[in-house]
Design a protein around this motif. Structure first.
Motif, PDB file in Angstrom:
ATOM      1  N   LYS A 183       0.832  -1.197   0.000  1.00  0.00           N
ATOM      2  CA  LYS A 183       0.000   0.000   0.000  1.00  0.00           C
ATOM      3  C   LYS A 183       0.868   1.249   0.000  1.00  0.00           C
ATOM      4  N   ASP A 184       0.537   2.180  -0.902  1.00  0.00           N
ATOM      5  CA  ASP A 184       1.235   3.455  -1.017  1.00  0.00           C
ATOM      6  C   ASP A 184       0.168   4.518  -1.275  1.00  0.00           C
ATOM      7  N   ASP A 185      -0.297   5.157  -0.237  1.00  0.00           N
ATOM      8  CA  ASP A 185      -1.415   6.107  -0.300  1.00  0.00           C
ATOM      9  C   ASP A 185      -2.661   5.412  -0.839  1.00  0.00           C
ATOM     10  N   ASP A 186      -3.152   5.864  -2.011  1.00  0.00           N
ATOM     11  CA  ASP A 186      -4.400   5.312  -2.563  1.00  0.00           C
ATOM     12  C   ASP A 186      -4.175   4.133  -3.506  1.00  0.00           C
ATOM     13  N   GLU A 187      -2.928   3.757  -3.734  1.00  0.00           N
ATOM     14  CA  GLU A 187      -2.683   2.637  -4.642  1.00  0.00           C
ATOM     15  C   GLU A 187      -1.811   1.585  -3.971  1.00  0.00           C
ATOM     16  N   TRP A 188      -1.801   0.425  -4.594  1.00  0.00           N
ATOM     17  CA  TRP A 188      -0.937  -0.675  -4.172  1.00  0.00           C
ATOM     18  C   TRP A 188       0.066  -0.872  -5.303  1.00  0.00           C
ATOM     19  N   SER A 189       1.350  -0.855  -4.989  1.00  0.00           N
ATOM     20  CA  SER A 189       2.369  -0.933  -6.038  1.00  0.00           C
ATOM     21  C   SER A 189       3.581  -1.722  -5.548  1.00  0.00           C
ATOM     22  N   GLY A 190       4.563  -1.846  -6.449  1.00  0.00           N
ATOM     23  CA  GLY A 190       5.804  -2.522  -6.095  1.00  0.00           C
ATOM     24  C   GLY A 190       5.781  -4.021  -6.302  1.00  0.00           C
ATOM     25  N   GLY A 191       4.729  -4.524  -6.936  1.00  0.00           N
ATOM     26  CA  GLY A 191       4.638  -5.956  -7.164  1.00  0.00           C
ATOM     27  C   GLY A 191       4.601  -6.280  -8.642  1.00  0.00           C
ATOM     28  N   THR A 192       4.181  -7.491  -8.934  1.00  0.00           N
ATOM     29  CA  THR A 192       4.132  -7.947 -10.318  1.00  0.00           C
ATOM     30  C   THR A 192       2.793  -8.615 -10.616  1.00  0.00           C
ATOM     31  N   ILE A 193       2.503  -8.680 -11.914  1.00  0.00           N
ATOM     32  CA  ILE A 193       1.333  -9.420 -12.380  1.00  0.00           C
ATOM     33  C   ILE A 193       1.776 -10.341 -13.505  1.00  0.00           C
TER      34      ILE A 193
END
Length: 140
Positions: free
Chosen positions: A88-98
């Protein structure tokens, strides 16, 4: 009377809070705009993950990730973790992969809740300018 009012307000507040989360089941659509799978976004150790929990086309129920590499090679798509490690980073979720099981490629990604029933997912290579956006709708 105050207790009843409090219970109604608390219940309404709880429902609205629970509806405003990325976690739960989401419909994924194919390139023709038809729902082809249901994905479940879940939390593990403070990070977001998603797995395929339903495949709509009966002919694809036993499909495998033939174009995938490494640990995902030839694994059944049903039950496959396709989203991993988002924080979680503020309003988004990032740092991963799909992982896209259609082509076997893995992309960096971020997701954010557009509204309680719509999730924006952006997969990209390098920087997010070079990528593709998809929208998942909450499964009923």
């Amino acid at each position: 009377m105050k207790k009843v009012l409090f219970i109604i307000l608390f219940t309404t507040f709880s429902i609205s809070i629970n509806a405003q989360t990325i976690f739960g089941k989401w419909n994924s659509k194919n390139e023709k705009g038809v729902v082809d799978s249901v994905l479940e976004v879940y939390e593990k150790n403070g990070k977001a993950y998603a797995k395929v929990v339903e495949i709509m086309n009966p002919e694809r129920k036993d499909a495998r990730c033939v174009d995938c590499e490494g640990e995902y090679k030839d694994k059944p798509i049903l039950g496959l973790d396709i989203l991993s490690g988002l924080e979680k980073d503020d309003d988004e979720w990032s740092g991963g992969t799909i992982l896209d099981p259609r082509n076997g490629k893995t992309y960096k990604c971020y997701i954010e809740l557009v509204n309680p029933n719509k999730l924006k997912l952006r997969g990209y290579i390098g920087i997010s300018l070079f990528g593709k956006t998809a929208y998942w709708e909450r499964a009923k």
